[in-house]
Write a protein that holds these residues in place. Structure first.
Motif, mmCIF file in Angstrom:
data_model
loop_
_atom_site.group_PDB
_atom_site.id
_atom_site.type_symbol
_atom_site.label_atom_id
_atom_site.label_comp_id
_atom_site.label_asym_id
_atom_site.label_seq_id
_atom_site.Cartn_x
_atom_site.Cartn_y
_atom_site.Cartn_z
ATOM 1 N N GLN A 157 0.849 -1.186 0.000
ATOM 2 C CA GLN A 157 0.000 0.000 0.000
ATOM 3 C C GLN A 157 0.889 1.242 0.000
ATOM 4 N N LEU A 158 0.592 2.164 -0.890
ATOM 5 C CA LEU A 158 1.273 3.447 -0.958
ATOM 6 C C LEU A 158 0.345 4.523 -0.437
ATOM 7 N N LEU A 159 0.809 5.248 0.571
ATOM 8 C CA LEU A 159 0.032 6.321 1.170
ATOM 9 C C LEU A 159 0.626 7.661 0.738
ATOM 10 N N PRO A 160 -0.043 8.400 -0.121
ATOM 11 C CA PRO A 160 0.453 9.726 -0.512
ATOM 12 C C PRO A 160 0.233 10.709 0.646
ATOM 13 N N LEU A 161 1.299 11.029 1.343
ATOM 14 C CA LEU A 161 1.223 11.883 2.525
ATOM 15 C C LEU A 161 2.202 13.040 2.369
ATOM 16 N N ALA A 162 2.399 13.786 3.442
ATOM 17 C CA ALA A 162 3.390 14.852 3.468
ATOM 18 C C ALA A 162 3.972 14.922 4.870
ATOM 19 N N ILE A 163 5.221 15.330 4.960
ATOM 20 C CA ILE A 163 5.893 15.454 6.250
ATOM 21 C C ILE A 163 6.436 16.868 6.400
ATOM 22 N N ARG A 164 6.849 17.178 7.627
ATOM 23 C CA ARG A 164 7.491 18.446 7.900
ATOM 24 C C ARG A 164 8.996 18.249 8.043
ATOM 25 N N LEU A 165 9.738 19.108 7.377
ATOM 26 C CA LEU A 165 11.162 19.266 7.636
ATOM 27 C C LEU A 165 11.307 20.670 8.206
ATOM 28 N N GLY A 166 11.099 20.794 9.505
ATOM 29 C CA GLY A 166 11.022 22.111 10.099
ATOM 30 C C GLY A 166 9.794 22.832 9.574
ATOM 31 N N LYS A 167 9.978 24.006 9.010
ATOM 32 C CA LYS A 167 8.859 24.782 8.488
ATOM 33 C C LYS A 167 8.456 24.384 7.081
ATOM 34 N N GLN A 168 9.253 23.545 6.454
ATOM 35 C CA GLN A 168 8.973 23.113 5.094
ATOM 36 C C GLN A 168 8.051 21.886 5.098
ATOM 37 N N THR A 169 7.146 21.843 4.129
ATOM 38 C CA THR A 169 6.287 20.678 3.913
ATOM 39 C C THR A 169 6.779 19.934 2.678
ATOM 40 N N VAL A 170 6.983 18.624 2.830
ATOM 41 C CA VAL A 170 7.558 17.814 1.748
ATOM 42 C C VAL A 170 6.621 16.642 1.442
ATOM 43 N N PRO A 171 6.168 16.469 0.197
ATOM 44 C CA PRO A 171 5.375 15.288 -0.156
ATOM 45 C C PRO A 171 6.152 14.009 0.141
ATOM 46 N N MET A 172 5.450 13.010 0.643
ATOM 47 C CA MET A 172 6.109 11.769 1.072
ATOM 48 C C MET A 172 5.251 10.570 0.691
ATOM 49 N N GLY A 173 5.902 9.541 0.180
ATOM 50 C CA GLY A 173 5.218 8.295 -0.129
ATOM 51 C C GLY A 173 5.420 7.286 0.989
ATOM 52 N N GLY A 174 4.372 7.031 1.744
ATOM 53 C CA GLY A 174 4.458 6.058 2.825
ATOM 54 C C GLY A 174 4.191 4.651 2.312
ATOM 55 N N ILE A 175 4.998 3.708 2.743
ATOM 56 C CA ILE A 175 4.854 2.303 2.340
ATOM 57 C C ILE A 175 4.318 1.496 3.520
ATOM 58 N N ALA A 176 3.309 0.683 3.272
ATOM 59 C CA ALA A 176 2.725 -0.147 4.323
ATOM 60 C C ALA A 176 2.183 -1.437 3.712
ATOM 61 N N GLY A 177 1.923 -2.411 4.572
ATOM 62 C CA GLY A 177 1.262 -3.635 4.142
ATOM 63 C C GLY A 177 2.006 -4.418 3.081
ATOM 64 N N VAL A 178 3.339 -4.424 3.163
ATOM 65 C CA VAL A 178 4.140 -5.168 2.188
ATOM 66 C C VAL A 178 4.076 -6.653 2.533
ATOM 67 N N THR A 179 3.521 -7.454 1.645
ATOM 68 C CA THR A 179 3.386 -8.868 1.998
ATOM 69 C C THR A 179 3.119 -9.741 0.776
ATOM 70 N N THR A 180 3.286 -11.025 1.001
ATOM 71 C CA THR A 180 2.963 -12.040 0.006
ATOM 72 C C THR A 180 2.559 -13.307 0.750
ATOM 73 N N TYR A 181 1.920 -14.209 0.069
ATOM 74 C CA TYR A 181 1.598 -15.499 0.682
ATOM 75 C C TYR A 181 2.846 -16.387 0.705
ATOM 76 N N PRO A 182 2.914 -17.321 1.665
ATOM 77 C CA PRO A 182 4.111 -18.170 1.780
ATOM 78 C C PRO A 182 4.473 -18.909 0.500
ATOM 79 N N GLU A 183 3.464 -19.329 -0.247
ATOM 80 C CA GLU A 183 3.759 -20.115 -1.447
ATOM 81 C C GLU A 183 4.402 -19.287 -2.558
ATOM 82 N N TYR A 184 4.345 -17.965 -2.434
ATOM 83 C CA TYR A 184 4.936 -17.099 -3.456
ATOM 84 C C TYR A 184 6.245 -16.458 -3.005
ATOM 85 N N ARG A 185 6.692 -16.773 -1.815
ATOM 86 C CA ARG A 185 7.911 -16.146 -1.307
ATOM 87 C C ARG A 185 9.149 -16.654 -2.049
ATOM 88 N N ARG A 186 10.187 -15.787 -1.993
ATOM 89 C CA ARG A 186 11.483 -16.074 -2.617
ATOM 90 C C ARG A 186 11.385 -16.227 -4.136
#
Length: 383
Positions: A58-87
């Motif tokens: 899952q990619l979360l289009p978010l933004a973060i603060r670097l002090g007073k600056q706002t920077v667009p940020m791509g958050g990564i979550a929910g990285v997974t696969t089923y066991p039979e597809y691993r490696r």
């Protein structure tokens, strides 16, 4: 093997994969709301095998603060696969492709919470902040000198603009705090039974808050402690200490840079401190355009190695604070991992140079050290 953007028809299958991999179950009465959140606020990418979902993130289009600056940020979550597809290389492929999607969408930085730090280091991510959880006993709830402000205690549905203004001012002190949207406050910040205690100064201006939950009959759980002034810090602490007759234990999630614990009569308190979130710069020139330097980083050359994003494998010099590709020879050799942790303020250039992790002329490393803001990194959120 091809990464594709998943559609609405794939959401239920993606949720089922997360439930299996992360060993939880979404109650049926909350399932539709979860699917709606995914559709509205996240981008799902996946790899299919014979028509079935084999891996996803899952990619979360978010933004973060670097002090007073706002920077667009791509958050990564929910990285997974089923066991039979691993490696089978699916996760490597989907992470690589998604980092390019993040870059193409104008997000110069990405962040994630790692299940295993070394795994994500292979993709250019590095630790950028720690988390500190204090466990206080009843004996630790000793009040500080009283302050003149007031506390207003409300339930989470009393959340308002004042809270958001206090949070925004607090976030501007750090590197990495989320720029929270309304939906994020409602869906991701508050737990089901949270309360708010809002501190106001003598002029009635909000200067701090805590978010807390009575998690068990004898335990208070404070998930956020945000104070903009010394009086706000003392006032919120005294409010917590007033619960000494109610609870045997208080869990306090607090920035490791906050002086509150140091202020207590006996700061020898049980503490759990651990690396928390990772970050990586996705687009170096775009990131540096958002950078607020302490001084002009002139005469600095960086030779950067990136294991994933080939466009970052360049030599950069600085002019008016901006990074441009050059053919300079003499410079600092470092990975995208180290560049990321340096720019967020988690590790300083001289420390890494003295440890032998950073290569380059000492004078140039010192110049970089002097140019980077002294701002510290932190994030309260999770995704």
């Amino acid at each position: 093997m091809q990464t594709e953007r998943l559609g609405k028809q794939d959401l239920e299958e993606a949720v089922q994969m997360s439930e299996y991999a992360f060993r939880y179950r979404i109650p049926e009465e909350k399932r539709d709301a979860r699917l709606e959140q995914l559709e509205q606020h996240q981008q799902l990418y996946g790899i299919k095998e014979n028509g079935k979902l084999a891996a996803k993130l899952q990619l979360l289009p978010l933004a973060i603060r670097l002090g007073k600056q706002t920077v667009p940020m791509g958050g990564i979550a929910g990285v997974t696969t089923y066991p039979e597809y691993r490696r089978n290389g699916y996760i490597k492929q989907i992470l690589t492709d998604t980092l390019y999607h993040i870059r193409e969408q104008g997000m110069p930085v990405s962040m994630l919470h790692p299940f295993y730090v070394d795994f994500y280091r292979r993709f250019g991510y590095e630790i950028f902040t720690d988390r500190t959880i204090y466990t206080l006993k009843k004996k630790d709830l000793v009040r500080l000198a009283p302050v003149d402000g007031t506390i207003e205690r409300v339930k989470k549905d009393g959340h308002g603009q004042e809270m958001e203004e206090v949070y925004a001012a607090y976030a501007s002190l750090y590197s990495g705090m989320l720029e929270r949207q309304d939906y994020w406050w409602a869906q991701r910040v508050y737990r089901e039974h949270d309360f708010i205690a809002l501190y106001r100064d003598t002029k009635g201006k909000a200067q701090g808050y805590i978010i807390y939950e009575i998690s068990t009959p004898d335990k208070l759980d404070i998930s956020e402690f945000v104070a903009l002034t010394a009086d706000a810090r003392a006032g919120l602490w005294n409010f917590i200490a007033q619960h000494d007759s109610m609870f045997e234990e208080v869990k306090l999630d607090l920035s490791p840079h906050d002086p509150l614990i140091f202020m207590l009569p006996d700061p020898q308190i049980e503490v759990k401190h651990y690396p928390y979130f990772m970050a990586r710069i996705v687009d170096i020139p775009a990131f540096f355009e958002k950078m607020e330097w302490l001084k002009d980083p002139q005469n600095i050359t960086l030779h950067v190695k990136d294991p994933v994003i080939r466009e970052n494998n360049e030599t950069y010099t600085f002019q008016d604070g901006k990074a441009t590709v050059s053919a300079a020879d003499n410079g600092i050799e470092l990975s995208i991992n180290l560049l990321s942790t340096i720019m967020f303020g988690y590790k300083r250039p001289l420390v890494l140079w003295q440890a032998g992790l950073l290569k380059g002329p000492e004078e140039m490393v010192q110049n970089l050290e002097d140019s980077i803001p002294k701002r510290v990194p932190y994030i309260y959120d999770f995704f």
